[in-house]
Design a protein around this motif. Structure first.
Motif, PDB file in Angstrom:
ATOM      1  N   LEU A 268      46.812  44.779  31.994  1.00 31.83           N
ATOM      2  CA  LEU A 268      46.944  43.430  32.538  1.00 31.83           C
ATOM      3  C   LEU A 268      46.108  42.433  31.756  1.00 31.83           C
ATOM      4  CD1 LEU A 268      46.569  44.001  36.397  1.00 31.83           C
ATOM      5  CD2 LEU A 268      48.698  43.624  35.140  1.00 31.83           C
ATOM      6  N   PRO A 269      46.634  41.206  31.559  1.00 29.45           N
ATOM      7  CA  PRO A 269      45.803  40.133  31.028  1.00 29.45           C
ATOM      8  C   PRO A 269      44.661  39.829  32.001  1.00 29.45           C
ATOM      9  CG  PRO A 269      48.127  39.580  30.866  1.00 29.45           C
ATOM     10  CD  PRO A 269      48.033  40.810  31.703  1.00 29.45           C
ATOM     11  N   ALA A 270      43.608  39.225  31.505  1.00 32.47           N
ATOM     12  CA  ALA A 270      42.403  38.995  32.299  1.00 32.47           C
ATOM     13  C   ALA A 270      42.663  38.112  33.519  1.00 32.47           C
ATOM     14  CB  ALA A 270      41.323  38.355  31.424  1.00 32.47           C
ATOM     15  N   ALA A 271      43.712  37.267  33.471  1.00 32.16           N
ATOM     16  CA  ALA A 271      43.976  36.334  34.564  1.00 32.16           C
ATOM     17  C   ALA A 271      44.387  37.043  35.857  1.00 32.16           C
ATOM     18  CB  ALA A 271      45.073  35.343  34.156  1.00 32.16           C
ATOM     19  N   TYR A 272      44.869  38.268  35.751  1.00 30.18           N
ATOM     20  CA  TYR A 272      45.396  38.973  36.925  1.00 30.18           C
ATOM     21  C   TYR A 272      44.274  39.531  37.796  1.00 30.18           C
ATOM     22  CZ  TYR A 272      50.227  38.792  35.345  1.00 30.18           C
ATOM     23  OH  TYR A 272      51.475  38.364  34.972  1.00 30.18           O
TER      24      TYR A 272
ATOM     25  N   ARG B  22      58.108  42.919  37.650  1.00 32.23           N
ATOM     26  CA  ARG B  22      58.758  41.617  37.754  1.00 32.23           C
ATOM     27  C   ARG B  22      57.796  40.636  38.406  1.00 32.23           C
ATOM     28  NH1 ARG B  22      64.473  42.624  37.365  1.00 32.23           N
ATOM     29  NH2 ARG B  22      64.863  44.858  37.282  1.00 32.23           N
ATOM     30  N   VAL B  23      58.095  39.350  38.250  1.00 29.69           N
ATOM     31  CA  VAL B  23      57.272  38.317  38.874  1.00 29.69           C
ATOM     32  C   VAL B  23      57.324  38.455  40.388  1.00 29.69           C
ATOM     33  CG1 VAL B  23      57.015  35.838  39.237  1.00 29.69           C
ATOM     34  CG2 VAL B  23      57.585  36.705  36.970  1.00 29.69           C
ATOM     35  N   CYS B  24      58.521  38.589  40.923  1.00 34.55           N
ATOM     36  CA  CYS B  24      58.713  38.772  42.356  1.00 34.55           C
ATOM     37  C   CYS B  24      60.103  39.371  42.575  1.00 34.55           C
ATOM     38  CB  CYS B  24      58.561  37.452  43.130  1.00 34.55           C
ATOM     39  SG  CYS B  24      59.964  36.339  42.979  1.00 34.55           S
ATOM     40  N   SER B  25      60.441  39.619  43.834  1.00 36.57           N
ATOM     41  CA  SER B  25      61.704  40.286  44.138  1.00 36.57           C
ATOM     42  C   SER B  25      62.919  39.439  43.782  1.00 36.57           C
ATOM     43  CB  SER B  25      61.762  40.648  45.625  1.00 36.57           C
ATOM     44  OG  SER B  25      61.697  39.475  46.419  1.00 36.57           O
ATOM     45  N   ARG B  26      62.733  38.118  43.655  1.00 34.68           N
ATOM     46  CA  ARG B  26      63.865  37.228  43.429  1.00 34.68           C
ATOM     47  C   ARG B  26      64.183  36.988  41.965  1.00 34.68           C
ATOM     48  NH1 ARG B  26      65.301  33.969  47.474  1.00 34.68           N
ATOM     49  NH2 ARG B  26      67.188  33.832  46.241  1.00 34.68           N
ATOM     50  N   VAL B  27      63.307  37.408  41.063  1.00 35.34           N
ATOM     51  CA  VAL B  27      63.471  37.059  39.646  1.00 35.34           C
ATOM     52  C   VAL B  27      63.914  38.275  38.849  1.00 35.34           C
ATOM     53  CG1 VAL B  27      62.366  36.077  37.608  1.00 35.34           C
ATOM     54  CG2 VAL B  27      61.672  35.320  39.886  1.00 35.34           C
ATOM     55  N   ASP B  28      65.120  38.226  38.320  1.00 36.36           N
ATOM     56  CA  ASP B  28      65.647  39.342  37.537  1.00 36.36           C
ATOM     57  C   ASP B  28      65.200  39.209  36.081  1.00 36.36           C
ATOM     58  OD1 ASP B  28      67.019  41.682  37.123  1.00 36.36           O
ATOM     59  OD2 ASP B  28      68.914  40.700  36.677  1.00 36.36           O
ATOM     60  N   TYR B  29      63.893  39.273  35.895  1.00 36.09           N
ATOM     61  CA  TYR B  29      63.320  39.133  34.563  1.00 36.09           C
ATOM     62  C   TYR B  29      62.151  40.103  34.472  1.00 36.09           C
ATOM     63  CZ  TYR B  29      61.495  36.887  30.338  1.00 36.09           C
ATOM     64  OH  TYR B  29      61.074  36.636  29.057  1.00 36.09           O
TER      65      TYR B  29
ATOM     66  N   ILE C 114      58.922  41.766  33.152  1.00 35.23           N
ATOM     67  CA  ILE C 114      57.765  41.294  32.397  1.00 35.23           C
ATOM     68  C   ILE C 114      56.902  42.441  31.878  1.00 35.23           C
ATOM     69  CG2 ILE C 114      57.703  39.123  33.675  1.00 35.23           C
ATOM     70  CD1 ILE C 114      55.324  40.229  35.256  1.00 35.23           C
ATOM     71  N   GLY C 115      57.339  43.676  32.150  1.00 36.48           N
ATOM     72  CA  GLY C 115      56.594  44.839  31.682  1.00 36.48           C
ATOM     73  C   GLY C 115      56.989  46.067  32.464  1.00 36.48           C
TER      74      GLY C 115
ATOM     75  N   LYS D  52      54.846  40.720  28.627  1.00 32.81           N
ATOM     76  CA  LYS D  52      55.461  39.436  28.263  1.00 32.81           C
ATOM     77  C   LYS D  52      54.653  38.243  28.766  1.00 32.81           C
ATOM     78  CE  LYS D  52      60.171  41.197  27.880  1.00 32.81           C
ATOM     79  NZ  LYS D  52      61.588  41.017  28.265  1.00 32.81           N
ATOM     80  N   TYR D  53      53.358  38.424  28.878  1.00 33.49           N
ATOM     81  CA  TYR D  53      52.535  37.337  29.401  1.00 33.49           C
ATOM     82  C   TYR D  53      52.596  36.099  28.515  1.00 33.49           C
ATOM     83  CZ  TYR D  53      48.537  34.836  31.272  1.00 33.49           C
ATOM     84  OH  TYR D  53      47.722  33.878  31.822  1.00 33.49           O
TER      85      TYR D  53
END
Length: 379
Positions: free
Chosen positions: A12-16, A272-279, A281-282, A290-291
């Motif tokens: 994870l990036p440090a922001a998480y 994914r970012v959340c359940s609604r986003v079909d993208y 990120i890792g 993909k941060y």
């Protein structure tokens, strides 16, 4: 740096600062609700289920628990696991397996926090034996339920109402915490008042939500729904407070979730970012990969698009639902201004709140005037 710290830095990036994990146990569902919002990138839910059948495997469950152990925020008060679907309880054995492995990770010291569990369910497949298991865990349920029998069965399938009513009674008897989310369909506005009264009379916590599969509301729809809600929330003010607390609470950065504190894991182990986003990120093996591509999205950065600047409800919605924008526009740079159901729902709540406050102020002033008139001495 400890070994655990190095693992987390790699994943994870440090922001998480993750304290909430939304875990899709299965894409499968036993119902076919007319307004199902689990449709991504324009795909029909049936098509999506055909592509991704089945529940999370035992091997994947182990990997998910390892990911949680390696990435959770050690400073969080507790961890929250949200089981999602499809219908999550179709994968009940997998849920039990994951909870057992989380408890083992706690015993081993790899997960250092208390863990609570929650899910959203149509409540039609849960058995008494399964409820008795949930009773032994820190488990709560959000029940999808639309009101009267005619409305619920019309939206969700014949016989759904009877099953849900029976199982809510069992949950209540076992003292398993649950609340109700009632979806307001635009096709059923004429029965909205009766449905609100019915659900309210059940005596459980509930809140309503607009059908998010409809991207826009006509002005006539807004006025009609608003008038019904004004009547309802004046008649039942306790529910008004419960609903508004969900919609109008102060949001520092995002509309729905803080993406630095919550992440979604699908049955394949993709992030994914959340359940609604079909993208994607890792994944749970490599972490967020993909941060650099997503950190400037308004959802992450908290920086509004210019077109949102003068919006009446921007300070509450923070640009609307990322998933709906991504689904509708295929990018994050299109018009955000009240073009999603969530934006319009916030507008509805804003108008409702303003109207009720004005009515309450008027009633209070009128009462004061009457009180003063009563004390005017007669000559």
């Amino acid at each position: 740096m400890t070994d655990r710290g190095r693992v987390k830095e790699r994943l994870l990036p440090a922001a998480y600062r993750l304290n909430t994990y939304e875990v899709f146990m299965t894409w499968d569902c036993n119902l076919r609700c007319v307004y199902c919002y689990e449709c991504v990138a324009g795909k029909d839910t049936a098509e999506r289920r055909e592509e991704k059948k089945g529940a999370m495997t035992s091997e994947k469950i182990t990997e998910v628990v390892n990911f949680i152990a390696e990435t959770h925020d050690k400073n969080a008060k507790e961890l929250r696991i949200i089981f999602w679907g499809g219908e999550p309880f179709l994968a009940f054995e997998q849920i039990k397996e994951m909870i057992a492995k989380i408890e083992q990770a706690q015993a081993d010291g790899r997960i250092e926090k208390e863990v609570s569990y929650t899910t959203t369910s149509n409540l039609t497949v849960l058995t008494l034996e399964q409820m008795q298991y949930l009773q032994t865990k820190r488990f709560s349920i959000l029940v999808s339920f639309d009101g009267l029998e005619k409305t619920t069965d019309q939206n969700r399938g014949k016989g759904t109402f009877a099953k849900v009513i029976k199982n809510m009674a069992l949950l209540h008897g076992l003292r398993i915490p649950f609340s109700i989310r009632m979806t307001v369909s635009l096709e059923q506005i004429d029965s909205l008042g009766r449905n609100l009264e019915f659900v309210n009379d059940l005596g459980h916590k509930f809140w309503w939500s607009l059908d998010s599969t409809k991207k826009t509301l006509a002005q006539d729809d807004i006025e009609k729904i608003l008038n019904i809600l004004l009547w309802f929330h004046q008649s039942y003010p306790n529910n008004f407070a419960e609903t508004l607390s969900r919609h109008l609470r102060k949001r520092d950065k995002n509309f729905c979730i803080d993406p630095y504190r919550q992440i979604t894991i699908d049955p394949a182990g993709d992030l994914r970012v959340c359940s609604r986003v079909d993208y994607v990120i890792g994944n749970i093996r490599e972490g967020v990969t993909k941060y650099s591509e997503i950190r400037d999205w308004p959802f992450y950065s908290g920086k509004p698009l210019k077109i949102c600047a003068d919006c009446l409800v921007y300070d509450k919605c923070k640009g609307g639902c990322l998933g709906e924008h991504f689904e509708k526009n295929k990018n994050l740079s299109a018009d955000y201004k009240l073009n999603t159901a969530q934006c319009q729902e916030i507008l509805m709540m804003h108008l409702l709140n303003e109207n009720l406050i004005l009515k309450q102020q008027y009633a209070s002033l009128k009462k004061e005037e009457e009180k003063e008139l009563c004390h005017i001495p007669t000559i």
